[in-house]
Design an enzyme around this catalytic site. Sequence first.
Site, PDB file in Angstrom:
ATOM      1  N   CYS A  63       0.813  -1.224   0.000  1.00 46.84           N
ATOM      2  CA  CYS A  63       0.000   0.000   0.000  1.00 46.84           C
ATOM      3  C   CYS A  63       0.845   1.272   0.000  1.00 46.84           C
ATOM      4  O   CYS A  63       0.458   2.281  -0.616  1.00 46.84           O
ATOM      5  CB  CYS A  63      -0.983  -0.004   1.159  1.00 46.84           C
ATOM      6  SG  CYS A  63      -0.258  -0.219   2.794  1.00 46.84           S
ATOM      7  N   ASP A  78      -7.855   5.157  -1.757  1.00 48.38           N
ATOM      8  CA  ASP A  78      -7.427   3.973  -1.028  1.00 48.38           C
ATOM      9  C   ASP A  78      -6.797   2.948  -1.970  1.00 48.38           C
ATOM     10  O   ASP A  78      -7.436   2.500  -2.928  1.00 48.38           O
ATOM     11  CB  ASP A  78      -8.646   3.361  -0.341  1.00 48.38           C
ATOM     12  CG  ASP A  78      -8.286   2.250   0.630  1.00 48.38           C
ATOM     13  OD1 ASP A  78      -7.091   1.948   0.771  1.00 48.38           O
ATOM     14  OD2 ASP A  78      -9.210   1.678   1.244  1.00 48.38           O
ATOM     15  N   HIS A  92      -6.098  -0.123  -1.257  1.00 49.35           N
ATOM     16  CA  HIS A  92      -6.312  -1.487  -0.764  1.00 49.35           C
ATOM     17  C   HIS A  92      -7.333  -2.293  -1.553  1.00 49.35           C
ATOM     18  O   HIS A  92      -7.728  -3.384  -1.128  1.00 49.35           O
ATOM     19  CB  HIS A  92      -6.722  -1.439   0.715  1.00 49.35           C
ATOM     20  CG  HIS A  92      -5.650  -0.906   1.608  1.00 49.35           C
ATOM     21  ND1 HIS A  92      -5.552   0.425   1.929  1.00 49.35           N
ATOM     22  CD2 HIS A  92      -4.603  -1.520   2.211  1.00 49.35           C
ATOM     23  CE1 HIS A  92      -4.498   0.609   2.717  1.00 49.35           C
ATOM     24  NE2 HIS A  92      -3.903  -0.547   2.899  1.00 49.35           N
TER      25      HIS A  92
END
Length: 480
Positions: free
Chosen positions: A163, A360, A362
């Site tokens: 990440c 994000d 993820h």
Amino acid sequence: MTSLPDKGVSPSSSDPLSEGNAAPSHSSSGQEDPSLKQSKTSILSCVFNSPFNIFEAHQDSPANKSPKSSSGSYGWSRVLRRIVCTGSMWRFLGVSKVLTSSDVWFLGKCYKLVSEESSSDSDSESGHAAFLEDFSSRIWITYRKGFDAISDSKYTSDVNWGCMVRSSQMLVAQALLFHHLGRSWRKPSQKPYNPEYIGILHMFGDSEAYAFSIHNLLQAGRSYGLAAGSWVGPYAMCRAWQTLVRTNREQSEVVDGHGSFPMALYVVSGDEDGERGGAPVVCIDVAAQLCCDFNKGQSTWSPILLLVPLVLGLDKLNPRYIPLLKETFTFPQSLGILGGKPGTSTYIAGVQDDRALYLDPHEVQMAVDIAADNLEADTSSYHCSTMRDLALDLIDPSLAIGFYCRDKDDFDDFCSRASELVDKANGAPLFTVVQSVQPSKQMYNQDDVLGSSGDGMVDNINVGDLDGSGGTGEEEWQIL
């Protein structure tokens, strides 16, 4: 809270209903009539799938310059814009949270949002619709799976550990967008796409063949602890970019000078005290020298990317820094922040009130191959339809801020704003600005391999200590 799509599915910014936000309608037999379903789908697609296309066509077409243009199209787009800007639209789509009426600062641009009551009387392009179009135009880079193994490892995916790398790729990708296409660029609704836009996405592919791939970043950052399967901190990530950019320029010069990183890179560090967690120092003379080196000895200024790794607390972010972090988003040079909750990196691109707005990384998607000359490529997996928010006081104190300065005037403006920010810091600035290095202090060498991450900065974390799901529990809402 709106849920993300199932893992492995690439959410498309052009399909706001793909995640089940529209409530199905059933016939008395329990099955929806196919012709009715097709009709509804067509209508909803026209209304929701391209509101920005309507606005864009209205603005760009000479035939639509007049409010009295053909067949009431202006009136329809005006009504639709008002609908998009109201909370009722969000509630209709089943979204649990909407932006408040407070201003949003997003990568140096302010969006003045209005309340639902006021929006019915407002025809401003600076409200919700304009912000959402801007947000969905940012390049979104996430976990990928199914790519070639990284170096001599067996990793063909970066799920649960990549990440920070992905967040840093997003920040650098925005810098390249701003450089090649400008801050006002928005992802077009029609193909063929702009060659510069496709060229930027091409550089972030997932194999050693792509200049700024996760493969090459890990290789460049080995000296700083980057390795497949290991999570790293923002300081090590910034230094890895420094090494990779230098390597990229050297390799490009050997070939034909094409495809090299188009700007100088300055990893802003501190004096000998700053190495231990003090405020980093932006040295104007150092920036000038980096630009000179970029221009092969010429004294002219070049575009420059500044990365500022910081440690703003021990176990948690010191609250005194929050107002200062928020103000960096008001800088026209803002590229946002690499940061998030501890062990969970995100790309923070905006703020509203006491919340950070971020993209994000993820989400797990399949690796894709976008050829540099394929102007018809499917780029939907590089744009995000879901925005999330995080309380600013929950951000990990180890983070990095990015800034892009197009020329000398832009850099001077950045330095002026940064100096004003120092005056507001009550003795605890994020970073300072000086003209030259003081003789009694030792500035970081930009090519120093050893470096220091500062006390309290953790650059390597065992993947087993992280939340394997990548979940963070923040609130989120759907972007059209």
